[in-house]
Design an enzyme around this catalytic site. Structure first.
Site, PDB file in Angstrom:
ATOM      1  N   CYS A 274       0.907  -1.276  -0.060  1.00  0.00           N
ATOM      2  CA  CYS A 274      -0.130   0.069  -0.048  1.00  0.00           C
ATOM      3  C   CYS A 274       0.947   1.240  -0.224  1.00  0.00           C
ATOM      4  CB  CYS A 274      -1.030  -0.091   1.191  1.00  0.00           C
ATOM      5  SG  CYS A 274      -1.829   1.457   1.661  1.00  0.00           S
TER       6      CYS A 274
ATOM      7  N   CYS B 257      -0.191   3.887   2.438  1.00  0.00           N
ATOM      8  CA  CYS B 257       0.119   3.368   3.933  1.00  0.00           C
ATOM      9  C   CYS B 257       1.593   4.070   4.302  1.00  0.00           C
ATOM     10  CB  CYS B 257       0.108   1.918   4.249  1.00  0.00           C
ATOM     11  SG  CYS B 257      -1.563   1.215   3.856  1.00  0.00           S
TER      12      CYS B 257
END
Length: 146
Positions: A31, A34
């Site tokens: 991600c 993230c």
């Protein structure tokens, strides 16, 4: 205090069994978002580590926990108290958003979080007011002496 990597066993110990306030970030190594919010989350852990447990749960390694908590988007933050989720935040844009989330949902559980404590927005706002006041004074002085 640093971010705690939470696996299934630690989840049971720290989230379900303990009477602590826990902020858990559900994330994934693939991600990009993230990774972008990661440094802000680490600063949250440093600043709030003495008041609550700040942890991360890798959804690739702990799929059962992701399913149990209905995680559909990463990063997702869930705040737990006494083993129960008391709030969630999906894809926070900044450290300030995370702090506001903590303030909104954990204030009643953590007695020493008060208005203005730890929140960058308040200090930033003060500096804006100081700079505007300085600009007005400089403008008046320039107008008066010209």
């Amino acid at each position: 205090m640093s971010v705690v990597n939470i696996n299934k066993e630690l989840y049971k110990q720290q989230v379900k069994d303990e009477k602590k306030v826990v902020l858990a970030e559900f994330w994934a190594p693939w991600c990009v978002y993230c990774k972008r919010i990661g440094p802000a989350y680490k600063k949250i852990a440093e600043e709030y580590g003495d008041k609550l447990v700040v942890g991360q749960i890798n959804i690739d390694e702990e799929q059962e926990l992701a399913v149990e908590n209905n995680i559909e988007v990463v990063p997702s933050l869930i705040l737990y108290k006494d083993g129960q989720a008391v709030g969630n935040l999906v894809a926070p844009e900044s450290k300030a958003k995370i702090e506001a989330f903590i303030k909104e949902h954990a204030k009643c559980y953590i007695s020493d979080i008060e208005e203005g404590d730890y929140f960058v927005d308040n200090n930033g706002f003060r500096w804006v007011v100081v700079l505007i006041a300085a600009a007005i004074i400089i403008g008046l002085v320039w107008y008066y002496f010209s």
